[in-house]
Design a protein around this motif. Sequence first.
Motif, PDB file in Angstrom:
ATOM      1  N   TRP A  41       0.838  -1.205   0.000  1.00 17.32           N
ATOM      2  CA  TRP A  41       0.000   0.000   0.000  1.00 17.32           C
ATOM      3  C   TRP A  41       0.874   1.256   0.000  1.00 17.32           C
ATOM      4  O   TRP A  41       0.567   2.237  -0.680  1.00 17.32           O
ATOM      5  CB  TRP A  41      -0.945   0.022   1.198  1.00 17.32           C
ATOM      6  N   VAL A  45       0.932   4.124  -2.974  1.00 17.61           N
ATOM      7  CA  VAL A  45       0.741   5.557  -2.732  1.00 17.61           C
ATOM      8  C   VAL A  45       1.874   6.353  -3.370  1.00 17.61           C
ATOM      9  O   VAL A  45       1.640   7.351  -4.053  1.00 17.61           O
ATOM     10  CB  VAL A  45       0.626   5.850  -1.215  1.00 17.61           C
ATOM     11  N   ARG A  77      -2.266  11.468   0.565  1.00 15.54           N
ATOM     12  CA  ARG A  77      -2.784  10.214  -0.028  1.00 15.54           C
ATOM     13  C   ARG A  77      -2.873   9.108   1.023  1.00 15.54           C
ATOM     14  O   ARG A  77      -3.816   8.322   1.008  1.00 15.54           O
ATOM     15  CB  ARG A  77      -1.914   9.775  -1.189  1.00 15.54           C
ATOM     16  N   CYS A  78      -1.904   9.040   1.908  1.00 18.39           N
ATOM     17  CA  CYS A  78      -1.961   8.034   2.983  1.00 18.39           C
ATOM     18  C   CYS A  78      -3.176   8.281   3.875  1.00 18.39           C
ATOM     19  O   CYS A  78      -3.898   7.333   4.241  1.00 18.39           O
ATOM     20  CB  CYS A  78      -0.684   8.060   3.817  1.00 18.39           C
ATOM     21  N   ASN A  80      -5.952   9.848   3.082  1.00 15.38           N
ATOM     22  CA  ASN A  80      -7.158   9.517   2.304  1.00 15.38           C
ATOM     23  C   ASN A  80      -7.392   8.012   2.284  1.00 15.38           C
ATOM     24  O   ASN A  80      -8.518   7.539   2.429  1.00 15.38           O
ATOM     25  CB  ASN A  80      -7.042  10.043   0.872  1.00 15.38           C
ATOM     26  N   TYR A  81      -6.304   7.254   2.118  1.00  9.83           N
ATOM     27  CA  TYR A  81      -6.421   5.806   2.116  1.00  9.83           C
ATOM     28  C   TYR A  81      -6.911   5.297   3.472  1.00  9.83           C
ATOM     29  O   TYR A  81      -7.806   4.454   3.545  1.00  9.83           O
ATOM     30  CB  TYR A  81      -5.082   5.148   1.771  1.00  9.83           C
ATOM     31  N   GLU A  85     -10.249   3.330   4.167  1.00  8.81           N
ATOM     32  CA  GLU A  85     -10.162   1.986   4.742  1.00  8.81           C
ATOM     33  C   GLU A  85     -11.020   1.880   5.998  1.00  8.81           C
ATOM     34  O   GLU A  85     -11.727   0.895   6.208  1.00  8.81           O
ATOM     35  CB  GLU A  85      -8.702   1.659   5.060  1.00  8.81           C
TER      36      GLU A  85
END
Length: 184
Positions: A41, A45, A77-78, A80-81, A85
Amino acid sequence: MLQLELISRIKEGDRSAFDALCRERYASMISYARLFLKGDWAEDVVQDVLFSVWQRREALDEEQNLQGYLIRSIYNRCMNYLVAERRSKQFASEYQKRAAMLLASYYSPDNNPTILGLYNADLRRRLEKAIDALTPRCREVFTLSYVEHLSEKEISERLGLSLSTVENHMYMALKQLRLSLEKI
């Protein structure tokens, strides 16, 4: 290569300058992303950020700190992930709860005619067994009262018994049935 020259060449579409940026900064960007995400992951990213930089290369600002821009992009981005999740897990958890409740509701005898039929059939068999266990006279009095809906006076007349004897048989029958059926 200086940052100003690197950004200028990337803006012009120089693929070798972009490759140099990737080689130079990739390991540190992966390390940073792994502070938030595990394994693949984090790599995904970083690759997304680099792809985005290449796609929007014309908008790069030579005056902007490229390392700061990359770090901020990876961080965003992390996050947002992680938010996506968490929402996904919350949705899955809520979905599983709802599915379990629907399933439990479906198998409730009150909502499922098949289960209700099985429950009623089982109850009917137990009741018949309990009635069969009564003495013959108690069973006869009980059947006349509850199946044929005769009054105690009518049962008394039909069987030639005193009213108090019919009442005693009814009392004994109901008492034995309660004891037999309370185990259900």
